[in-house]
Design a protein around this motif. Structure first.
Motif, short mmCIF file in Angstrom:
data_model
loop_
_atom_site.label_atom_id
_atom_site.label_comp_id
_atom_site.label_asym_id
_atom_site.label_seq_id
_atom_site.Cartn_x
_atom_site.Cartn_y
_atom_site.Cartn_z
N MET A 143 0.83 -1.21 0.00
CA MET A 143 0.00 0.00 0.00
C MET A 143 0.86 1.25 0.00
SD MET A 143 -2.89 0.99 -0.34
CE MET A 143 -4.51 0.89 0.29
N ALA A 144 2.02 1.21 0.63
CA ALA A 144 2.91 2.37 0.69
C ALA A 144 3.29 2.82 -0.71
CB ALA A 144 4.15 2.04 1.50
N CYS A 145 3.63 1.88 -1.55
CA CYS A 145 4.03 2.23 -2.93
C CYS A 145 2.86 2.81 -3.71
CB CYS A 145 4.60 1.00 -3.62
SG CYS A 145 6.12 0.41 -2.88
N HIS A 146 1.68 2.22 -3.57
CA HIS A 146 0.52 2.74 -4.29
C HIS A 146 0.12 4.13 -3.81
CE1 HIS A 146 -0.72 -0.38 -7.07
NE2 HIS A 146 -0.42 -1.29 -6.15
N VAL A 147 0.15 4.36 -2.51
CA VAL A 147 -0.20 5.67 -1.98
C VAL A 147 0.80 6.72 -2.45
CG1 VAL A 147 -0.35 7.03 0.16
CG2 VAL A 147 -1.48 4.82 0.00
N THR A 148 2.08 6.38 -2.46
CA THR A 148 3.10 7.33 -2.91
C THR A 148 2.89 7.71 -4.36
OG1 THR A 148 4.67 6.38 -1.34
CG2 THR A 148 5.57 7.72 -3.11
N VAL A 149 2.65 6.74 -5.21
CA VAL A 149 2.41 7.02 -6.64
C VAL A 149 1.14 7.84 -6.80
CG1 VAL A 149 1.89 5.94 -8.85
CG2 VAL A 149 3.72 5.03 -7.45
N PHE A 150 0.12 7.54 -6.02
CA PHE A 150 -1.14 8.29 -6.06
C PHE A 150 -0.89 9.76 -5.72
CE2 PHE A 150 -4.73 9.94 -3.56
CZ PHE A 150 -5.76 9.82 -4.48
N LEU A 151 -0.14 10.01 -4.63
CA LEU A 151 0.14 11.38 -4.22
C LEU A 151 1.01 12.12 -5.24
CD1 LEU A 151 0.77 10.87 -0.40
CD2 LEU A 151 -1.24 11.87 -1.51
N ILE A 152 1.96 11.43 -5.83
CA ILE A 152 2.80 12.04 -6.86
C ILE A 152 1.96 12.41 -8.07
CG2 ILE A 152 4.62 11.52 -8.55
CD1 ILE A 152 6.05 10.00 -6.24
N ASN A 153 1.02 11.53 -8.42
CA ASN A 153 0.13 11.80 -9.55
C ASN A 153 -0.72 13.05 -9.29
OD1 ASN A 153 -2.59 11.18 -11.12
ND2 ASN A 153 -0.93 10.03 -12.11
N ILE A 154 -1.24 13.18 -8.10
CA ILE A 154 -2.05 14.35 -7.74
C ILE A 154 -1.16 15.60 -7.69
CG2 ILE A 154 -3.49 15.38 -5.94
CD1 ILE A 154 -4.84 13.11 -7.60
N LEU A 155 0.05 15.47 -7.18
CA LEU A 155 0.98 16.60 -7.17
C LEU A 155 1.30 17.08 -8.58
CD1 LEU A 155 3.55 15.77 -4.35
CD2 LEU A 155 1.97 17.69 -4.44
N GLY A 156 1.33 16.17 -9.54
CA GLY A 156 1.55 16.55 -10.93
C GLY A 156 0.44 17.45 -11.44
N ILE A 157 -0.79 17.15 -11.05
CA ILE A 157 -1.93 17.97 -11.47
C ILE A 157 -1.84 19.36 -10.82
CG2 ILE A 157 -4.45 18.16 -11.37
CD1 ILE A 157 -4.47 15.05 -11.51
N VAL A 158 -1.48 19.40 -9.55
CA VAL A 158 -1.32 20.69 -8.86
C VAL A 158 -0.19 21.49 -9.50
CG1 VAL A 158 -0.70 21.77 -6.68
CG2 VAL A 158 -2.28 19.83 -6.69
N ALA A 159 0.91 20.81 -9.81
CA ALA A 159 2.07 21.50 -10.40
C ALA A 159 1.74 22.08 -11.77
CB ALA A 159 3.26 20.55 -10.48
N VAL A 160 1.01 21.33 -12.59
CA VAL A 160 0.69 21.86 -13.92
C VAL A 160 -0.31 23.02 -13.81
CG1 VAL A 160 -1.25 20.40 -14.69
CG2 VAL A 160 0.48 21.13 -16.32
N TYR A 161 -1.17 22.99 -12.80
CA TYR A 161 -2.05 24.13 -12.55
C TYR A 161 -1.23 25.38 -12.21
CZ TYR A 161 -5.08 27.32 -10.01
OH TYR A 161 -5.72 28.44 -9.57
N LEU A 162 -0.28 25.20 -11.30
CA LEU A 162 0.56 26.34 -10.90
C LEU A 162 1.40 26.85 -12.07
CD1 LEU A 162 1.73 25.08 -7.40
CD2 LEU A 162 0.01 26.85 -7.91
N LEU A 163 1.88 25.95 -12.90
CA LEU A 163 2.64 26.36 -14.09
C LEU A 163 1.77 27.16 -15.05
CD1 LEU A 163 5.20 26.29 -15.85
CD2 LEU A 163 4.37 24.11 -16.77
N GLY A 164 0.58 26.65 -15.34
CA GLY A 164 -0.33 27.37 -16.24
C GLY A 164 -0.74 28.71 -15.68
N ARG A 165 -0.98 28.75 -14.38
CA ARG A 165 -1.34 30.02 -13.74
C ARG A 165 -0.19 31.02 -13.81
NH1 ARG A 165 -3.06 30.07 -7.61
NH2 ARG A 165 -1.19 31.32 -7.35
N LYS A 166 1.02 30.53 -13.68
CA LYS A 166 2.18 31.41 -13.73
C LYS A 166 2.42 31.93 -15.16
CE LYS A 166 6.89 31.52 -12.05
NZ LYS A 166 7.93 30.74 -11.38
N ILE A 167 2.15 31.10 -16.15
CA ILE A 167 2.38 31.50 -17.54
C ILE A 167 1.35 32.51 -18.01
CG2 ILE A 167 2.34 30.66 -19.93
CD1 ILE A 167 3.63 28.08 -18.92
N GLN A 168 0.07 32.20 -17.80
CA GLN A 168 -0.96 33.04 -18.40
C GLN A 168 -2.05 33.48 -17.43
OE1 GLN A 168 -0.79 34.09 -21.60
NE2 GLN A 168 -2.60 35.33 -21.25
#
Length: 157
Positions: free
Chosen positions: A88-113
């Motif tokens: 479960m540790a591995c699955h939860v970590t990948v899950f959180l990284i996946n969600i962090l990717g969505i947050v990061a691309v939001y922040l990138l898009g917000r910063k660009i435009q």
């Protein structure tokens, strides 16, 4: 008649709620993949390396660990072993990284435009078939995506 600051505040609130909806929907759609009981050979290798690093940190740079892949992803996976059972540790970590990717691309898009582009970028990544499909696998793809997004975020300074 509304002044510009009131309108901007309403826009910020709307886009914040819209992003929250995107993020919430992403989390809800990915939760069933946390409990999938299957492993590809690469997943098993990453999970096994993470467990070995957790149990014996001195093995980080051993030939057995670095022979196939650099140890960074396995080290990241091993941190969750403090809280969760190994699988479960591995699955939860990948899950959180996946969600962090969505947050990061939001922040990138917000910063660009601005917040509109941030929300659209987050929605496109959250609903991307390949990114969504890989969210349930213990693979390095989500980490690489997150690091590339963060790299572009830092380049935008």
């Amino acid at each position: 008649m509304m002044n510009d600051s009131t309108q901007e505040m309403k826009n910020q609130r709307f886009y914040g709620l819209f992003f929250g909806l995107i993020l919430g929907l992403s989390i809800i759609l990915r939760i069933p993949y946390l409990f999938a009981e299957r492993l590809w050979p690469d997943e098993a290798l990453y999970a096994w390396n993470a467990k070995r690093i957790f149990l014996h940190p001195e093995l980080i740079f051993s030939k057995e660990i670095i022979d196939f892949h650099p140890p960074l992803f396995s080290i990241i996976l091993s941190f969750a072993h403090w809280v969760f059972a190994p699988f479960m540790a591995c699955h939860v970590t990948v899950f959180l990284i996946n969600i962090l990717g969505i947050v990061a691309v939001y922040l990138l898009g917000r910063k660009i435009q601005g917040p509109f582009l941030g929300c659209m970028a987050a929605m496109m990544l959250a609903l991307n078939r390949m990114y969504f499909g890989m969210s349930g696998y213990i693979l390095i793809d989500g980490v690489l995506t997150l690091f590339v997004i963060l790299f572009f975020y830092l380049l935008r300074e």
